[in-house]
Design an enzyme around this catalytic site. Sequence first.
Site, PDB file in Angstrom:
ATOM      1  N   CYS A   1     -42.504 -77.609  23.615  1.00  0.00           N
ATOM      2  CA  CYS A   1     -41.993 -76.999  22.393  1.00  0.00           C
ATOM      3  C   CYS A   1     -43.042 -77.174  21.302  1.00  0.00           C
ATOM      4  O   CYS A   1     -43.556 -78.279  21.098  1.00  0.00           O
ATOM      5  CB  CYS A   1     -40.683 -77.674  21.991  1.00  0.00           C
ATOM      6  SG  CYS A   1     -40.035 -77.107  20.405  1.00  0.00           S
TER       7      CYS A   1
ATOM      8  N   CYS B   1     -34.768 -79.974  19.374  1.00  0.00           N
ATOM      9  CA  CYS B   1     -34.957 -79.711  17.941  1.00  0.00           C
ATOM     10  C   CYS B   1     -34.370 -78.377  17.471  1.00  0.00           C
ATOM     11  O   CYS B   1     -34.528 -78.023  16.307  1.00  0.00           O
ATOM     12  CB  CYS B   1     -36.434 -79.774  17.586  1.00  0.00           C
ATOM     13  SG  CYS B   1     -37.406 -78.374  18.186  1.00  0.00           S
TER      14      CYS B   1
ATOM     15  N   CYS C   1     -37.776 -65.424  28.963  1.00  0.00           N
ATOM     16  CA  CYS C   1     -38.726 -64.633  28.184  1.00  0.00           C
ATOM     17  C   CYS C   1     -38.949 -65.389  26.865  1.00  0.00           C
ATOM     18  O   CYS C   1     -38.081 -65.405  25.998  1.00  0.00           O
ATOM     19  CB  CYS C   1     -38.118 -63.252  27.955  1.00  0.00           C
ATOM     20  SG  CYS C   1     -39.229 -62.069  27.219  1.00  0.00           S
TER      21      CYS C   1
END
Length: 139
Positions: free
Chosen positions: A57, A109, A129
Amino acid sequence: MRWANHGNPPPRRVEKSDAQWRALLSPEQYRITRQKGTEAAHSSEMCGLFEPGRYQCACCGTPLFDAGTKFQSRSGWPSFASPLSEGVVAYHRDDSHGMQRIETTCQVCDAHLGHVFPDGPPPTGLRYCINALALRKEG
């Protein structure tokens, strides 16, 4: 997908103020991950990169996807057949723009990642995606 209706437990939580996210991210990363934006199709070289490694992330660094599940979808966004583990991606019903989709977010998060579709390769049959700016490659 059952998690869109009932949730799945996160491995940990990272919470920051809006000002902290703005200071941490580029304006475009902020728009995509914190405001549920979408980058332009085919705007990232990440779509064509298939080197070994993991994708984290961009906001909190949580490992989300392994390059071994990445595939060429020709959709214009990096595509993966599955997340690294069940607890790292959250699923939400998304009825925006006159469509019914499943939004994916970082379970740690709440960063908007993209969407998951039921048109991927075996064995999962899923296509995650994902906006390239929501990810950073490790390793």
